[in-house]
Design a protein around this motif. Structure first.
Motif, PDB file in Angstrom:
ATOM      1  N   HIS A  83     108.038   3.697  27.662  1.00 53.37           N
ATOM      2  CA  HIS A  83     107.375   4.018  29.275  1.00 53.37           C
ATOM      3  C   HIS A  83     106.695   2.860  30.212  1.00 53.37           C
ATOM      4  O   HIS A  83     106.337   2.396  29.705  1.00 53.37           O
ATOM      5  N   PHE A  87     107.327   7.405  35.231  1.00 50.18           N
ATOM      6  CA  PHE A  87     107.455   8.304  34.560  1.00 50.18           C
ATOM      7  C   PHE A  87     106.445   9.635  33.346  1.00 50.18           C
ATOM      8  O   PHE A  87     106.671  10.427  33.151  1.00 50.18           O
ATOM      9  N   ARG A  91     106.492  13.068  33.961  1.00 49.94           N
ATOM     10  CA  ARG A  91     107.195  13.894  32.687  1.00 49.94           C
ATOM     11  C   ARG A  91     106.771  15.721  32.468  1.00 49.94           C
ATOM     12  O   ARG A  91     107.167  16.250  32.792  1.00 49.94           O
ATOM     13  N   LEU A  94     108.096  17.470  35.373  1.00 51.46           N
ATOM     14  CA  LEU A  94     109.072  17.721  35.269  1.00 51.46           C
ATOM     15  C   LEU A  94     109.325  18.539  33.843  1.00 51.46           C
ATOM     16  O   LEU A  94     110.313  19.174  34.066  1.00 51.46           O
ATOM     17  N   PRO A 109     111.693  17.162  30.122  1.00 51.86           N
ATOM     18  CA  PRO A 109     111.820  15.145  29.114  1.00 51.86           C
ATOM     19  C   PRO A 109     112.043  15.237  27.961  1.00 51.86           C
ATOM     20  O   PRO A 109     111.030  15.744  27.423  1.00 51.86           O
ATOM     21  N   HIS A 111     110.314  13.766  25.509  1.00 56.09           N
ATOM     22  CA  HIS A 111     108.935  12.541  25.283  1.00 56.09           C
ATOM     23  C   HIS A 111     109.344  11.772  24.141  1.00 56.09           C
ATOM     24  O   HIS A 111     108.275  11.246  23.631  1.00 56.09           O
ATOM     25  N   TRP A 115     111.817   5.457  27.447  1.00 63.54           N
ATOM     26  CA  TRP A 115     112.247   6.250  29.490  1.00 63.54           C
ATOM     27  C   TRP A 115     113.643   6.168  29.867  1.00 63.54           C
ATOM     28  O   TRP A 115     114.120   7.147  29.719  1.00 63.54           O
ATOM     29  N   ASN A 120     116.876  11.912  29.222  1.00 65.68           N
ATOM     30  CA  ASN A 120     116.313  11.532  29.923  1.00 65.68           C
ATOM     31  C   ASN A 120     117.263  10.855  30.768  1.00 65.68           C
ATOM     32  O   ASN A 120     116.610  10.684  32.041  1.00 65.68           O
ATOM     33  N   TYR A 123     117.334  12.615  34.434  1.00 65.23           N
ATOM     34  CA  TYR A 123     116.559  12.476  35.117  1.00 65.23           C
ATOM     35  C   TYR A 123     116.516  10.916  35.748  1.00 65.23           C
ATOM     36  O   TYR A 123     116.021  11.197  36.945  1.00 65.23           O
TER      37      TYR A 123
END
Length: 264
Positions: A83, A87, A91, A94, A109, A111, A115, A120, A123
């Motif tokens: 990541h 982000f 996140r 988000l 997201p 996790h 990314w 994901n 996004y």
């Protein structure tokens, strides 16, 4: 027979009267256009400031939860890039309940994924809501590809110093965390693309938009550790700006004294 008065009235050419009228109309129109342009510029400035304030707010939220700022680039145990700070910072927001349902089947997201993992992708592609702190806050509206408009200042001694654990509570309030750029090739979610103090161009607002550069014709945005956002003139000396890149130097200098004269 024409009277003297009628002769005087008829002696003023109608063409001249029309010409004066058109000139007045043109001046009024130009003034109206100028007012509209200034209003639009002020609106764009205000929106950009609010977007950057939202980004800084997210960094503060991340720090509250994790006890540190995100690293500019995060890696897994195998050393693979997972990541970037943008982000990582966003996140949590988000995943807020306000966002649930907006992105369809996968509102939260992923996790545990990198990314660009499948969880994901939604996004990455958008669309995104337009509010301070949303992905839109990062996105350069003038270019395709959702390229980022804001990058971190990285390198030794900065708030984004490699893998160092930096608690925002220990960062001087005048330290610059985030700056505006005009030519980034980095997708807003993609790790990297930040400006290192060891390699960034040491000038402001070049024609090609390399290094620190703004979309505003008069200046560029910077975000401080305090959460403040300033629009600085392109005339600010790079050497003065650079004094607020590292934590040590930011403690020794005052942004109000050195940068305040260039604040727009």
């Amino acid at each position: 027979m024409a009277t003297p008065q009628s002769k005087n009235r008829s002696s003023v050419p109608r063409v001249a009267v029309v010409g004066v009228t058109l000139a007045v109309v043109a001046l009024l129109a130009a003034g109206l256009v100028s007012l509209v342009q200034h209003a639009l510029q002020a609106e764009r400035r205000n929106e950009a400031r609010n977007h950057l304030r939202g980004i800084l707010h997210e960094l503060h939220i991340f720090n509250e939860h994790k006890g540190r700022l995100p690293h500019a680039i995060e890696r897994d145990d195998a050393g693979n890039v997972t990541h970037g700070w943008r982000f990582l910072a966003i996140r949590m927001l988000l995943g807020d309940v306000v966002q649930c349902g907006f992105y369809g089947q996968e509102p939260w997201p992923a996790h545990e994924e990198p990314w660009d993992g499948p969880g994901n992708k939604v996004y990455f592609d958008g669309p995104h809501r337009n509010y301070p702190g949303s992905p839109t806050s990062f996105i350069d509206p003038t270019r395709p590809g959702d390229r980022t408009r804001f990058v971190a200042v990285t390198g030794p001694g900065t708030a984004f110093d490699g893998d160092a654990t930096i608690d925002l509570n220990n960062v001087p309030s005048d330290a610059i965390l985030v700056v505006e750029v005009r030519n980034s090739e980095q997708h807003w979610m993609e790790p990297g693309g930040d400006l290192s103090i060891e390699s960034m161009p040491q000038y402001i607002d070049t024609a090609a938009g390399q290094g620190i550069s703004g979309h505003d014709p008069d200046g560029f945005l910077v975000g401080f550790a305090s959460g403040e956002v300033w629009l600085l003139s392109n005339e600010v000396p790079f050497a003065e700006l650079a004094k607020f890149f590292t934590l040590k130097s930011a403690r020794e200098n005052s942004k109000d004294d050195l940068l305040g004269p260039y604040r727009l």
